[in-house]
Design a protein around this motif. Structure first.
Motif, PDB file in Angstrom:
ATOM      1  N   GLU A  96       0.839  -1.203   0.000  1.00 12.93           N
ATOM      2  CA  GLU A  96       0.000   0.000   0.000  1.00 12.93           C
ATOM      3  C   GLU A  96       0.878   1.259   0.000  1.00 12.93           C
ATOM      4  O   GLU A  96       0.647   2.202  -0.759  1.00 12.93           O
ATOM      5  N   ILE A  97       1.879   1.240   0.866  1.00 12.94           N
ATOM      6  CA  ILE A  97       2.779   2.397   0.953  1.00 12.94           C
ATOM      7  C   ILE A  97       3.474   2.628  -0.394  1.00 12.94           C
ATOM      8  O   ILE A  97       3.528   3.756  -0.902  1.00 12.94           O
ATOM      9  N   GLU A  98       3.985   1.557  -0.950  1.00 11.15           N
ATOM     10  CA  GLU A  98       4.811   1.692  -2.166  1.00 11.15           C
ATOM     11  C   GLU A  98       4.013   2.169  -3.379  1.00 11.15           C
ATOM     12  O   GLU A  98       4.594   2.584  -4.379  1.00 11.15           O
ATOM     13  N   SER A  99       2.703   2.095  -3.292  1.00 10.33           N
ATOM     14  CA  SER A  99       1.910   2.568  -4.438  1.00 10.33           C
ATOM     15  C   SER A  99       1.225   3.909  -4.153  1.00 10.33           C
ATOM     16  O   SER A  99       0.427   4.391  -4.956  1.00 10.33           O
ATOM     17  N   CYS A 100       1.574   4.543  -3.035  1.00 12.96           N
ATOM     18  CA  CYS A 100       0.895   5.783  -2.637  1.00 12.96           C
ATOM     19  C   CYS A 100       1.339   6.975  -3.517  1.00 12.96           C
ATOM     20  O   CYS A 100       2.507   7.125  -3.846  1.00 12.96           O
ATOM     21  N   ARG A 101       0.357   7.816  -3.860  1.00 11.92           N
ATOM     22  CA  ARG A 101       0.641   9.014  -4.639  1.00 11.92           C
ATOM     23  C   ARG A 101      -0.089  10.222  -4.048  1.00 11.92           C
ATOM     24  O   ARG A 101      -0.467  11.158  -4.754  1.00 11.92           O
ATOM     25  N   ARG A 102      -0.249  10.209  -2.728  1.00 16.13           N
ATOM     26  CA  ARG A 102      -1.095  11.218  -2.104  1.00 16.13           C
ATOM     27  C   ARG A 102      -0.505  12.624  -2.157  1.00 16.13           C
ATOM     28  O   ARG A 102      -1.246  13.600  -2.265  1.00 16.13           O
ATOM     29  N   CYS A 103       0.799  12.749  -2.064  1.00  9.32           N
ATOM     30  CA  CYS A 103       1.424  14.083  -1.995  1.00  9.32           C
ATOM     31  C   CYS A 103       1.986  14.454  -3.371  1.00  9.32           C
ATOM     32  O   CYS A 103       3.067  13.961  -3.760  1.00  9.32           O
ATOM     33  N   ALA A 104       1.303  15.316  -4.065  1.00 12.85           N
ATOM     34  CA  ALA A 104       1.677  15.628  -5.449  1.00 12.85           C
ATOM     35  C   ALA A 104       3.118  16.128  -5.559  1.00 12.85           C
ATOM     36  O   ALA A 104       3.869  15.722  -6.446  1.00 12.85           O
ATOM     37  N   ARG A 105       3.522  16.998  -4.642  1.00  9.16           N
ATOM     38  CA  ARG A 105       4.866  17.575  -4.717  1.00  9.16           C
ATOM     39  C   ARG A 105       5.926  16.481  -4.560  1.00  9.16           C
ATOM     40  O   ARG A 105       6.927  16.442  -5.289  1.00  9.16           O
ATOM     41  N   LEU A 106       5.719  15.579  -3.626  1.00  7.82           N
ATOM     42  CA  LEU A 106       6.714  14.538  -3.383  1.00  7.82           C
ATOM     43  C   LEU A 106       6.718  13.480  -4.483  1.00  7.82           C
ATOM     44  O   LEU A 106       7.772  12.951  -4.844  1.00  7.82           O
ATOM     45  N   VAL A 107       5.554  13.177  -5.007  1.00  4.88           N
ATOM     46  CA  VAL A 107       5.494  12.224  -6.121  1.00  4.88           C
ATOM     47  C   VAL A 107       6.296  12.777  -7.295  1.00  4.88           C
ATOM     48  O   VAL A 107       7.123  12.089  -7.908  1.00  4.88           O
ATOM     49  N   SER A 108       6.081  14.046  -7.587  1.00  8.86           N
ATOM     50  CA  SER A 108       6.780  14.675  -8.697  1.00  8.86           C
ATOM     51  C   SER A 108       8.295  14.676  -8.459  1.00  8.86           C
ATOM     52  O   SER A 108       9.077  14.339  -9.358  1.00  8.86           O
ATOM     53  N   TRP A 109       8.706  15.002  -7.238  1.00  8.98           N
ATOM     54  CA  TRP A 109      10.129  15.091  -6.925  1.00  8.98           C
ATOM     55  C   TRP A 109      10.813  13.725  -6.959  1.00  8.98           C
ATOM     56  O   TRP A 109      11.860  13.558  -7.571  1.00  8.98           O
ATOM     57  N   ARG A 110      10.199  12.742  -6.315  1.00 11.66           N
ATOM     58  CA  ARG A 110      10.843  11.419  -6.251  1.00 11.66           C
ATOM     59  C   ARG A 110      10.994  10.841  -7.657  1.00 11.66           C
ATOM     60  O   ARG A 110      12.000  10.184  -7.965  1.00 11.66           O
ATOM     61  N   GLU A 111      10.017  11.110  -8.536  1.00 16.01           N
ATOM     62  CA  GLU A 111      10.085  10.558  -9.883  1.00 16.01           C
ATOM     63  C   GLU A 111      11.057  11.341 -10.765  1.00 16.01           C
ATOM     64  O   GLU A 111      11.746  10.767 -11.611  1.00 16.01           O
ATOM     65  N   ARG A 129       9.923   5.393  -5.710  1.00 16.72           N
ATOM     66  CA  ARG A 129       8.593   5.221  -5.099  1.00 16.72           C
ATOM     67  C   ARG A 129       8.714   5.420  -3.586  1.00 16.72           C
ATOM     68  O   ARG A 129       9.823   5.541  -3.054  1.00 16.72           O
ATOM     69  N   PRO A 130       7.607   5.379  -2.880  1.00 13.28           N
ATOM     70  CA  PRO A 130       7.697   5.438  -1.419  1.00 13.28           C
ATOM     71  C   PRO A 130       8.426   4.198  -0.897  1.00 13.28           C
ATOM     72  O   PRO A 130       8.456   3.164  -1.564  1.00 13.28           O
ATOM     73  N   VAL A 131       8.975   4.337   0.304  1.00 11.18           N
ATOM     74  CA  VAL A 131       9.785   3.266   0.886  1.00 11.18           C
ATOM     75  C   VAL A 131       9.141   2.798   2.191  1.00 11.18           C
ATOM     76  O   VAL A 131       8.903   3.599   3.100  1.00 11.18           O
ATOM     77  N   VAL A 202       8.267   9.979   6.949  1.00  9.31           N
ATOM     78  CA  VAL A 202       7.723  10.301   5.616  1.00  9.31           C
ATOM     79  C   VAL A 202       8.360   9.325   4.630  1.00  9.31           C
ATOM     80  O   VAL A 202       9.567   9.084   4.685  1.00  9.31           O
ATOM     81  N   ARG A 203       7.576   8.779   3.708  1.00  7.73           N
ATOM     82  CA  ARG A 203       8.053   7.651   2.897  1.00  7.73           C
ATOM     83  C   ARG A 203       8.545   8.033   1.507  1.00  7.73           C
ATOM     84  O   ARG A 203       8.995   7.165   0.763  1.00  7.73           O
ATOM     85  N   CYS A 204       8.403   9.273   1.135  1.00  5.22           N
ATOM     86  CA  CYS A 204       8.925   9.720  -0.161  1.00  5.22           C
ATOM     87  C   CYS A 204      10.057  10.719   0.064  1.00  5.22           C
ATOM     88  O   CYS A 204       9.998  11.523   0.999  1.00  5.22           O
ATOM     89  N   ALA A 205      11.052  10.656  -0.800  1.00  2.00           N
ATOM     90  CA  ALA A 205      12.165  11.598  -0.701  1.00  2.00           C
ATOM     91  C   ALA A 205      11.649  13.023  -0.918  1.00  2.00           C
ATOM     92  O   ALA A 205      11.018  13.287  -1.939  1.00  2.00           O
ATOM     93  N   ASP A 217       1.752  14.928   7.817  1.00  4.03           N
ATOM     94  CA  ASP A 217       0.459  14.457   8.321  1.00  4.03           C
ATOM     95  C   ASP A 217      -0.184  13.449   7.373  1.00  4.03           C
ATOM     96  O   ASP A 217      -0.894  12.539   7.805  1.00  4.03           O
ATOM     97  N   ASN A 218       0.048  13.602   6.082  1.00  4.64           N
ATOM     98  CA  ASN A 218      -0.452  12.607   5.123  1.00  4.64           C
ATOM     99  C   ASN A 218       0.178  11.248   5.368  1.00  4.64           C
ATOM    100  O   ASN A 218      -0.460  10.208   5.229  1.00  4.64           O
ATOM    101  N   CYS A 219       1.460  11.274   5.700  1.00  3.06           N
ATOM    102  CA  CYS A 219       2.228  10.026   5.711  1.00  3.06           C
ATOM    103  C   CYS A 219       2.281   9.339   7.073  1.00  3.06           C
ATOM    104  O   CYS A 219       2.447   8.117   7.145  1.00  3.06           O
ATOM    105  N   LEU A 220       2.143  10.099   8.129  1.00  7.83           N
ATOM    106  CA  LEU A 220       2.325   9.532   9.469  1.00  7.83           C
ATOM    107  C   LEU A 220       1.394   8.352   9.773  1.00  7.83           C
ATOM    108  O   LEU A 220       1.798   7.438  10.503  1.00  7.83           O
ATOM    109  N   PRO A 221       0.182   8.328   9.239  1.00  5.80           N
ATOM    110  CA  PRO A 221      -0.659   7.143   9.505  1.00  5.80           C
ATOM    111  C   PRO A 221      -0.010   5.837   9.051  1.00  5.80           C
ATOM    112  O   PRO A 221      -0.240   4.783   9.658  1.00  5.80           O
ATOM    113  N   TYR A 222       0.806   5.887   8.018  1.00  9.35           N
ATOM    114  CA  TYR A 222       1.503   4.657   7.612  1.00  9.35           C
ATOM    115  C   TYR A 222       2.440   4.192   8.722  1.00  9.35           C
ATOM    116  O   TYR A 222       2.542   3.004   9.012  1.00  9.35           O
ATOM    117  N   THR A 223       3.152   5.131   9.313  1.00 10.69           N
ATOM    118  CA  THR A 223       4.079   4.759  10.387  1.00 10.69           C
ATOM    119  C   THR A 223       3.300   4.232  11.588  1.00 10.69           C
ATOM    120  O   THR A 223       3.693   3.244  12.210  1.00 10.69           O
TER     121      THR A 223
HETATM  122  S1  SF4 Z   1       4.929  10.990   1.471  1.00  9.78           S
HETATM  123 FE1  SF4 Z   1       3.651   9.313   2.224  1.00  9.78          FE
HETATM  124  S2  SF4 Z   1       1.538  10.011   1.949  1.00  9.78           S
HETATM  125 FE2  SF4 Z   1       2.854  11.320   0.655  1.00  9.78          FE
HETATM  126  S3  SF4 Z   1       2.897  10.302  -1.355  1.00  9.78           S
HETATM  127 FE3  SF4 Z   1       4.649   9.555  -0.215  1.00  9.78          FE
HETATM  128  S4  SF4 Z   1       3.913   7.677   0.761  1.00  9.78           S
HETATM  129 FE4  SF4 Z   1       2.110   8.833   0.116  1.00  9.78          FE
END
Ligand code: SF4
Length: 309
Positions: A96-111, A129-131, A202-205, A217-223
């Motif tokens: 679930e974590i590894e397929s997350c795309r909730r944070c647009a800024r971080l998705v764009s940056w990590r990719e 991807r998220p780790v 936080v799971r994305c660079a 706050d988006n990511c902490l529920p995963y932890t």
């Molecule tokens: S930082 Fe966390 S909540 Fe945001 S996109 Fe990455 S995995 Fe998803």
């Protein structure tokens, strides 16, 4: 008395491991109890006995490897062991974590980082991807970092793997008998942890290693969910002020005033995991001597003390 039993224990261990590998069958019941005995002895044993015991444990699996683990890791005696494989719920959460795309800024940056790459890694395929967390599903100690490094975990797909921070961290875990090797290079390098789970707030660079409060706050529920799946957990070692703050936010009751981050600071609470603060293992701290090997060895020693209470 323990030392006197070592030759026979080691002999039995080798025989069982060899037998299991030859048969390639499901783990024997004896294997689980043997691992348990060896684990207890290894925990108490002094150098140079401990590395030998941990080496034997490295070949003993209490759980059959998951499909993901079988894909990622070679089935060898010194391949992966009981604790470094994810069990069902942890594996599902990791997916679930590894397929997350909730944070647009971080998705764009990590990719973007994964596409552009650092010159030294131009020939590698970045994870991008998220780790998810990694380690011993029966761990009493969790180590909480900030987020994946752009060319570390964001490249390799495993927390603190493939960068200088990881070099410092895993060397310390190895010295403490909590890892079977002193370095973490890649997902298939055979690294196994004992009694430790490593994860990040936080799971994305993030750009400049700075997630926004909303991204945190988006990511902490995963932890929160990941740590809840570790039934033996007692202590969270928080690497740096960001992780300290994040771990405080995971508590059921929020202490007021909010405890400030100080190296070796502790936070206890009824029915809560103990928080232990450490300077982050970043180059910025380790190259400047702000965090030395001796200092971090002391952090891990204190974590073990707290975990044993
Ligand atoms: S930082 Fe966390 S909540 Fe945001 S996109 Fe990455 S995995 Fe998803």
């Amino acid at each position: 008395m323990i030392v006197a039993q070592l030759p026979s224990l080691l002999s039995v261990a080798r025989n069982v491991v060899s037998s299991t590998v030859l048969q390639m069958s499901a783990p024997l019941p004896e294997l689980a109890s043997l691992a348990s005995v060896l684990s207890a002895v290894a925990t108490r044993a002094a150098w140079p006995v401990k590395p030998l015991l941990l080496a034997v444990l490295d070949g003993v699996s209490e759980q059959p490897p998951s499909a993901t683990a079988r894909q990622a890791l070679p089935m060898t005696v010194r391949g992966h062991t009981r604790q470094s494989l994810r069990d069902g719920p942890l594996e599902a959460l990791a997916g679930e974590i590894e397929s997350c795309r909730r944070c647009a800024r971080l998705v764009s940056w990590r990719e973007q980082v994964a596409r552009e790459k650092r010159a030294a890694f131009a020939g590698e395929e970045y994870w991008g991807r998220p780790v998810a967390g990694f380690g011993d599903a029966r761990a009493r100690i969790a180590i909480l970092g900030l987020a994946p490094a752009a060319h570390g975990a964001n490249r390799t797909g495993r927390v603190f793997t493939g960068d200088r921070s990881g070099d410092f961290l895993f060397a310390a875990l190895w010295r403490a008998g909590l890892a079977n090797q002193p370095a973490s290079r890649a997902r298939d390098d055979g690294l196994a942890l004992e009694d430790v789970w490593i994860t990040a707030a936080v799971r994305c660079a993030p750009p400049e290693n700075r997630p926004t409060p909303a991204e945190r706050d988006n990511c902490l529920p995963y932890t929160r969910r990941e740590l809840a799946l570790l039934p033996n957990l007692r202590v969270i070692v928080c690497l740096g002020a960001f992780a300290w703050d994040a771990a405080l936010r995971l508590r059921r009751s929020q202490p007021r005033p909010r405890p400030k981050f100080t190296h070796m600071g502790e936070q206890h609470g009824d029915g809560e995991l103990v928080l232990l603060a450490s300077f982050h293992v970043s180059q910025q701290n380790t190259f400047t001597g702000r965090l030395t090997e001796a200092m971090f060895d002391a952090v891990l020693a204190r974590a073990r003390e707290l975990a044993a209470r």
